[in-house]
Design a protein around this motif. Structure first.
Motif, PDB file in Angstrom:
ATOM      1  N   ALA A 206       0.848  -1.190   0.000  1.00  0.00           N
ATOM      2  CA  ALA A 206       0.000   0.000   0.000  1.00  0.00           C
ATOM      3  C   ALA A 206       0.884   1.241   0.000  1.00  0.00           C
ATOM      4  N   MET A 207       0.345   2.318  -0.558  1.00  0.00           N
ATOM      5  CA  MET A 207       1.073   3.577  -0.624  1.00  0.00           C
ATOM      6  C   MET A 207       0.290   4.650   0.128  1.00  0.00           C
ATOM      7  N   ASP A 208       0.993   5.416   0.940  1.00  0.00           N
ATOM      8  CA  ASP A 208       0.399   6.485   1.732  1.00  0.00           C
ATOM      9  C   ASP A 208       0.626   7.813   1.017  1.00  0.00           C
ATOM     10  N   VAL A 209      -0.462   8.501   0.674  1.00  0.00           N
ATOM     11  CA  VAL A 209      -0.376   9.813   0.029  1.00  0.00           C
ATOM     12  C   VAL A 209      -0.732  10.859   1.082  1.00  0.00           C
ATOM     13  N   PRO A 210       0.178  11.790   1.365  1.00  0.00           N
ATOM     14  CA  PRO A 210      -0.124  12.809   2.380  1.00  0.00           C
ATOM     15  C   PRO A 210      -1.016  13.917   1.811  1.00  0.00           C
ATOM     16  N   VAL A 211      -1.567  14.727   2.696  1.00  0.00           N
ATOM     17  CA  VAL A 211      -2.289  15.922   2.275  1.00  0.00           C
ATOM     18  C   VAL A 211      -1.250  16.889   1.709  1.00  0.00           C
TER      19      VAL A 211
END
Length: 168
Positions: free
Chosen positions: A75-80
């Motif tokens: 999974a990949m975490d995309v920040p604000v």
């Protein structure tokens, strides 16, 4: 006016150290406490974002799926983050977590098939809000389906050359 698509360029990928996840003990069906551990790898991806529009775009945080050879591997975490109007210098650091057992098994199968091209697919959905003079406008919901392909023999050769140079 008609909005143009913002663009994202992958600038660098760095594989970070592997680590082991050990969740707390849980009871199994027989009433015994069972502990399990999972070994993971983290990749840091640095993207350059460009927004050719006269309005700003604020992206909400999201979790995207990462697949390799049509099988989910992480999974990949995309920040604000925010893209100002007509900007070309926004960098976004994203992290992808891979379960090592999945990645190792798939890489071994790819190597045994003697394929040279590695393709990673990142997919999911993200919410974005457009802004004019710092006033939010309607929210957009869009789906992302990105494929990143590279010739891994070039990577292996380059890494081998670099490590041989370091040893000298």
């Amino acid at each position: 006016t008609r909005l143009k698509k913002p663009t994202f360029y992958l600038q660098s990928v760095q594989m970070d150290r592997s680590f082991s996840l050990r969740p707390s003990s849980s009871s199994n069906r027989s009433g015994e406490n069972a502990t399990s551990s999972s070994s993971c790898s983290v990749a840091s991806l640095l993207f350059a974002a460009q927004n050719p529009n006269g309005i700003g775009i604020r992206y909400s945080a999201a979790d995207l799926g990462v697949a390799y050879a049509n099988e989910s591997v992480g999974a990949m975490d995309v920040p604000v983050f925010y893209q100002p109007p007509r900007s070309s210098n926004v960098t976004v650091l994203m992290h992808a977590v891979f379960e090592e057992s999945n990645v190792s098994r798939l890489v071994v199968s790819e190597l045994s098939a003697q394929r040279k091209l590695v393709e990673i697919r990142i997919a999911g959905s993200i919410d974005a809000t457009t802004h004019i003079m710092n006033f939010p406008l309607p929210k957009f919901h869009f789906k992302l389906d990105c494929r990143i392909a590279t010739n891994y023999t070039d990577i292996v050769l380059r890494e081998g050359i670099e490590s041989a140079t370091i040893r000298k």
